[in-house]
Scaffold this active site. Sequence first.
Site, PDB file in Angstrom:
ATOM      1  N   LYS A 159      -8.774  -0.527   8.980  1.00 38.29           N
ATOM      2  CA  LYS A 159      -9.266  -1.911   8.975  1.00 38.29           C
ATOM      3  C   LYS A 159      -8.986  -2.614  10.303  1.00 38.29           C
ATOM      4  O   LYS A 159      -9.806  -3.391  10.791  1.00 38.29           O
ATOM      5  CB  LYS A 159      -8.621  -2.695   7.829  1.00 38.29           C
ATOM      6  CG  LYS A 159      -9.037  -2.224   6.436  1.00 38.29           C
ATOM      7  CD  LYS A 159      -8.381  -3.071   5.361  1.00 38.29           C
ATOM      8  CE  LYS A 159      -8.623  -2.504   3.976  1.00 38.29           C
ATOM      9  NZ  LYS A 159      -8.013  -3.290   2.912  1.00 38.29           N
ATOM     10  N   GLY A 188       1.824  -6.999   5.082  1.00 40.95           N
ATOM     11  CA  GLY A 188       0.847  -6.051   5.638  1.00 40.95           C
ATOM     12  C   GLY A 188      -0.556  -6.651   5.627  1.00 40.95           C
ATOM     13  O   GLY A 188      -0.733  -7.879   5.624  1.00 40.95           O
ATOM     14  N   ALA A 233      -2.996  -6.767   3.268  1.00 42.12           N
ATOM     15  CA  ALA A 233      -3.381  -7.597   2.124  1.00 42.12           C
ATOM     16  C   ALA A 233      -2.674  -8.949   2.200  1.00 42.12           C
ATOM     17  O   ALA A 233      -3.260  -9.993   1.879  1.00 42.12           O
ATOM     18  CB  ALA A 233      -3.040  -6.879   0.817  1.00 42.12           C
TER      19      ALA A 233
HETATM   20  P1  NAP Z   1       0.211  -2.368   4.211  1.00 37.54           P
HETATM   21  O1  NAP Z   1      -0.514  -3.028   5.316  1.00 37.54           O
HETATM   22  O2  NAP Z   1       0.736  -0.987   4.421  1.00 37.54           O
HETATM   23  O3  NAP Z   1       1.449  -3.307   3.814  1.00 37.54           O
HETATM   24  C1  NAP Z   1       2.348  -2.905   2.827  1.00 37.54           C
HETATM   25  C2  NAP Z   1       3.367  -4.013   2.622  1.00 37.54           C
HETATM   26  O4  NAP Z   1       4.177  -3.631   1.519  1.00 37.54           O
HETATM   27  C3  NAP Z   1       4.285  -4.214   3.810  1.00 37.54           C
HETATM   28  O5  NAP Z   1       4.626  -5.547   3.881  1.00 37.54           O
HETATM   29  C4  NAP Z   1       5.488  -3.342   3.423  1.00 37.54           C
HETATM   30  O6  NAP Z   1       6.694  -3.804   3.961  1.00 37.54           O
HETATM   31  C5  NAP Z   1       5.527  -3.539   1.942  1.00 37.54           C
HETATM   32  N1  NAP Z   1       6.174  -2.435   1.250  1.00 37.54           N
HETATM   33  C6  NAP Z   1       5.785  -1.144   1.257  1.00 37.54           C
HETATM   34  N2  NAP Z   1       6.595  -0.416   0.475  1.00 37.54           N
HETATM   35  C7  NAP Z   1       7.546  -1.254  -0.002  1.00 37.54           C
HETATM   36  C8  NAP Z   1       8.666  -1.092  -0.848  1.00 37.54           C
HETATM   37  N3  NAP Z   1       8.975   0.107  -1.363  1.00 37.54           N
HETATM   38  N4  NAP Z   1       9.426  -2.162  -1.134  1.00 37.54           N
HETATM   39  C9  NAP Z   1       9.108  -3.384  -0.613  1.00 37.54           C
HETATM   40  N5  NAP Z   1       8.067  -3.608   0.200  1.00 37.54           N
HETATM   41  C10 NAP Z   1       7.281  -2.539   0.493  1.00 37.54           C
HETATM   42  O7  NAP Z   1      -0.668  -2.294   2.900  1.00 37.54           O
HETATM   43  P2  NAP Z   1      -1.779  -3.333   2.400  1.00 37.54           P
HETATM   44  O8  NAP Z   1      -3.103  -2.887   2.855  1.00 37.54           O
HETATM   45  O9  NAP Z   1      -1.322  -4.682   2.741  1.00 37.54           O
HETATM   46  O10 NAP Z   1      -1.734  -3.095   0.826  1.00 37.54           O
HETATM   47  C11 NAP Z   1      -0.656  -3.570   0.066  1.00 37.54           C
HETATM   48  C12 NAP Z   1      -0.999  -3.459  -1.415  1.00 37.54           C
HETATM   49  O11 NAP Z   1      -2.124  -4.258  -1.677  1.00 37.54           O
HETATM   50  C13 NAP Z   1      -1.364  -2.037  -1.805  1.00 37.54           C
HETATM   51  O12 NAP Z   1      -0.392  -1.557  -2.706  1.00 37.54           O
HETATM   52  C14 NAP Z   1      -2.702  -2.127  -2.495  1.00 37.54           C
HETATM   53  O13 NAP Z   1      -2.614  -1.620  -3.811  1.00 37.54           O
HETATM   54  C15 NAP Z   1      -2.985  -3.600  -2.568  1.00 37.54           C
HETATM   55  N6  NAP Z   1      -4.385  -3.862  -2.188  1.00 37.54           N
HETATM   56  C16 NAP Z   1      -5.256  -4.107  -3.203  1.00 37.54           C
HETATM   57  C17 NAP Z   1      -6.570  -4.374  -2.919  1.00 37.54           C
HETATM   58  C18 NAP Z   1      -7.517  -4.634  -4.060  1.00 37.54           C
HETATM   59  O14 NAP Z   1      -8.732  -4.684  -3.815  1.00 37.54           O
HETATM   60  N7  NAP Z   1      -7.043  -4.851  -5.251  1.00 37.54           N
HETATM   61  C19 NAP Z   1      -7.022  -4.405  -1.593  1.00 37.54           C
HETATM   62  C20 NAP Z   1      -6.099  -4.169  -0.571  1.00 37.54           C
HETATM   63  C21 NAP Z   1      -4.777  -3.885  -0.893  1.00 37.54           C
HETATM   64  P3  NAP Z   1       7.250  -3.319   5.399  1.00 37.54           P
HETATM   65  O15 NAP Z   1       6.615  -4.215   6.407  1.00 37.54           O
HETATM   66  O16 NAP Z   1       8.704  -3.482   5.252  1.00 37.54           O
HETATM   67  O17 NAP Z   1       6.839  -1.878   5.527  1.00 37.54           O
END
Ligand code: NAP
Length: 553
Positions: A323, A401, A403
Amino acid sequence: MTLLCVPIMVEDVHAALADAEQARLAGADIVEFRIDALFQGEGDTEGEAGALRLCAESPLPCIITCRDASEGGEYSGDDAAKIALYERLGTSDKPPAYLDLELALWKRSANLRQKVLLAVTHSGQVREDVTTRLIISAHDFNGRPNDLLRIVADLREVEAAAVHKIAYRARSLRDNLELFDLLSERDRPTIALCMGEFGLMSRVLAPKFGGFLTFASLRDESATAPGQPTIHDLLHLYRFRAIGKDTKVYGVIGWPVSHSMSPLVHNAGFEAIGWDGVYLPLPVVADSNDPAASDSSFRASFLALVENERVHFHGASVTIPFKESLARLAFEIGMVPNDPAYIVNATGAANTFRDDLHKHVRPPDLDDGVVINSDVEGIESPLLERLDHFTGKQIFILGAGGAARAAAWACASRGSTVLVRNRTSSTAHRLVEDLTPLLAKDGGRVSVADDADVERLKPDAVINCTPIGMAGGPAEGDSPIDVSTLPDDCVVFDTVYNPLETPLLKSARARGLRTIDGVEMFVTQAAAQFELWTSQPAPVELFERIVRERLAD
Ligand code: NAP
């Protein structure tokens, strides 16, 4: 019309004929009996009788193929025995529609060539009762052959061939594009397919480029080549029969994408509104240890698709981990306005591309595309439905992150006070530093929170943007927050959609709080993509039903 062929690996003749009948019922036009495990070579009268019976009793026209071990098959007998069998089949009372022979074998022996010519129809054939046609084929299971053009020239030299077939393993999406060129320049019916997971597009799009046939397996496990779709997916998911030369191509670019639900919803949506489009998974390899290399492979594949004159690539969803790559590329080539507060610039991410050129006009001019970040819409719309407005609301975001950025921008740019809590606090601070200068002075604010803020602030909404609670994720079964201290009118939004009811949503519902699940976000952002591409309202209820049914499986 491009034929749909189900290949059947024959070990037992009776079972193979039953599979051929299943293939007919499922909608196949033709079957290929792969007899290389059935026929052992010279003296195998049982194998020969089996092959004759297959031709005589097949419920569909058939191709007989005794694939050599050197080309991915199981036949290791000698060439003469195989050609003698082909001759027997081609001159029998119930001959096959086609015999498939490897180009390499054809080139090996003038004597065998003469025998093959007795078994098939061609301009020099004296027997009028010989009707079987010859497919001359070349395969490479390792990759695009270095001498591809030489092979194509050699295929074209086989005058007696009614059909040419070339198949090789695609190493990236780009390998498909060269095959589309070959199909478009064919001098007779041609099968041109890429194998492997990068080759799916060549199999699905064969009708667009006039391919003679495409292969689809009867069942998931019965594919005879890597990357072969099932007949069910080809006909019902990708709507193979509706694909024609003007069909617009869309897809989801990411790594991995094989389990993406986007093809399910968008193809069903195209069907529902009668849109001449097909939506494919478009895998591009990413290496989490080498973001620069991942970025380069995204750019190379994306630009190759966009710039290709034949594909009619009209739009894409772009997902993890590309993205940010799309946002950067779009900004560089002028696909987004030079406005730091534009949704893509503000969030640093784009997940949707629409090509406004419609690619019939050349040369391509890349700034005629549009990119958006529909994740913002996916968060904003469901929240707005519950909160009525954003002005003056307190929103607590877990994670920092992609989202979380979309969520923070959706809420703060419309006047909410946003607090962000993240495992790595430096990432949360960076989010705040990036967004703050873009917010109107009298509008919303975004800042970094600590744990105590949750209790103190009494938020109007909490949005989980971490994978905590996600099936197969790092903290499956956990909730990212204790909901007991949240106010009674707080909305709890979990962006995670698998499982349908995450531990966070379960505890929030148990407390009687209003909730929004990740499916609602997914469907809302997919609808925004669909509307960007088609300029028509998305069939949201259909999308929602498809996604919930798939996740409930
Ligand atoms: P991302 O950019 O990789 O960000 C992940 C975030 O989660 C970061 O802030 C990370 O913290 C944190 N994190 C990861 N593992 C963790 C843990 N074990 N404990 C606490 N914090 C943790 O991912 P993203 O694209 O933002 O996606 C995040 C979530 O949003 C995904 O799980 C996905 O299911 C959901 N999502 C849903 C949709 C939908 O259409 N429903 C669309 C997009 C995303 P750090 O900075 O410390 O690594």
